[in-house]
Motif scaffolding. Structure first.
Motif, short mmCIF file in Angstrom:
data_model
loop_
_atom_site.label_atom_id
_atom_site.label_comp_id
_atom_site.label_asym_id
_atom_site.label_seq_id
_atom_site.Cartn_x
_atom_site.Cartn_y
_atom_site.Cartn_z
N LEU A 47 0.83 -1.21 0.00
CA LEU A 47 0.00 0.00 0.00
C LEU A 47 0.86 1.25 0.00
O LEU A 47 0.58 2.21 -0.72
N LEU A 48 1.94 1.23 0.79
CA LEU A 48 2.86 2.37 0.81
C LEU A 48 3.49 2.57 -0.57
O LEU A 48 3.57 3.69 -1.06
N LEU A 49 3.90 1.49 -1.20
CA LEU A 49 4.49 1.57 -2.54
C LEU A 49 3.49 2.14 -3.55
O LEU A 49 3.84 3.01 -4.35
N LEU A 54 1.62 6.61 -6.79
CA LEU A 54 0.50 7.49 -7.11
C LEU A 54 0.89 8.95 -6.91
O LEU A 54 0.57 9.80 -7.74
N ARG A 55 1.62 9.21 -5.83
CA ARG A 55 2.03 10.59 -5.55
C ARG A 55 3.03 11.11 -6.58
O ARG A 55 3.08 12.29 -6.87
N LYS A 56 3.81 10.20 -7.13
CA LYS A 56 4.80 10.61 -8.13
C LYS A 56 4.14 11.13 -9.41
O LYS A 56 4.62 12.05 -10.04
N ASN A 68 -6.48 9.48 6.75
CA ASN A 68 -5.36 8.66 7.19
C ASN A 68 -4.70 9.26 8.43
O ASN A 68 -4.35 8.54 9.37
N ASN A 69 -4.52 10.57 8.44
CA ASN A 69 -3.92 11.22 9.61
C ASN A 69 -4.77 11.00 10.86
O ASN A 69 -4.26 10.70 11.93
N LYS A 70 -6.07 11.16 10.72
CA LYS A 70 -6.98 10.95 11.86
C LYS A 70 -6.94 9.49 12.31
O LYS A 70 -6.90 9.20 13.51
N LEU A 71 -6.93 8.58 11.37
CA LEU A 71 -6.90 7.15 11.68
C LEU A 71 -5.62 6.78 12.42
O LEU A 71 -5.65 6.02 13.39
N MET A 72 -4.49 7.32 11.99
CA MET A 72 -3.22 7.01 12.64
C MET A 72 -3.19 7.55 14.08
O MET A 72 -2.65 6.91 14.97
N VAL A 114 10.80 3.57 11.06
CA VAL A 114 11.23 3.67 9.66
C VAL A 114 10.03 3.97 8.76
O VAL A 114 10.10 4.83 7.88
N TYR A 115 8.91 3.29 9.00
CA TYR A 115 7.71 3.52 8.20
C TYR A 115 7.23 4.96 8.37
O TYR A 115 6.85 5.61 7.39
N ALA A 116 7.25 5.48 9.58
CA ALA A 116 6.81 6.86 9.81
C ALA A 116 7.73 7.84 9.09
O ALA A 116 7.25 8.81 8.49
N LYS A 117 9.04 7.61 9.11
CA LYS A 117 9.98 8.49 8.40
C LYS A 117 9.72 8.43 6.90
O LYS A 117 9.72 9.46 6.22
N MET A 118 9.53 7.20 6.36
CA MET A 118 9.27 7.05 4.93
C MET A 118 7.97 7.73 4.53
O MET A 118 7.90 8.43 3.52
N ALA A 119 6.93 7.51 5.32
CA ALA A 119 5.64 8.11 5.01
C ALA A 119 5.70 9.63 5.07
O ALA A 119 5.13 10.32 4.24
N LYS A 120 6.42 10.16 6.05
CA LYS A 120 6.54 11.62 6.18
C LYS A 120 7.29 12.20 5.00
O LYS A 120 6.93 13.27 4.48
N LYS A 121 8.32 11.49 4.54
CA LYS A 121 9.12 12.02 3.45
C LYS A 121 8.42 11.87 2.10
O LYS A 121 8.44 12.79 1.29
#
Length: 123
Positions: A47-49, A54-56, A68-72, A114-121
């Motif tokens: 899902l992250l990939l 998609l963002r690219k 997603n922010n509220k869910l997290m 690591v996931y939080a850093k990747m998601a933030k970036k």
């Protein structure tokens, strides 16, 4: 009751459906390799990939990002039963507690960080 009127229900249903879909498909695929326990991790990473790709090429809808922010933020309560079970296990472990805590730290905290850093970036 006024609180429920401000919730974007279609975005919540879509977000939760997307998460459940990726998790269930990943568990199904990993079951074919006799490792269904890896379904959660592969679902999260796939899902992250997808979201990174998609963002690219296209902007992720702000409704999806807000949900997603509220869910997290709210999903921290999901870890309470796990914490209670871990506490019961710790009581019976005795001298093995330091090794258990090391394994818990390596297998839980570091991947989440690591996931939080990747998601933030990237998101």
């Amino acid at each position: 009751m006024h609180y429920f009127k401000n919730i974007d229900w279609p975005a919540w249903i879509f977000t939760l459906g997307l998460i459940i879909f990726f998790r269930e498909v990943s568990v199904l695929i990993m079951s074919q390799f006799n490792h269904p326990e890896l379904g959660n991790l592969t679902g999260l990473l796939s899902l992250l990939l997808l979201l990174v790709l998609l963002r690219k090429f296209k902007k992720i809808p702000s409704r999806l990002v807000d949900t997603n922010n509220k869910l997290m933020k709210e999903s921290g309560f999901a870890f309470l039963p796990i914490c209670a079970g871990s506490l019961l296990m710790l009581v019976s472990m005795g001298k093995e507690i330091p090794l258990f805590l090391l394994v818990m730290c390596i297998s839980t905290l570091i991947p989440l960080w690591v996931y939080a850093k990747m998601a933030k970036k990237w998101l």
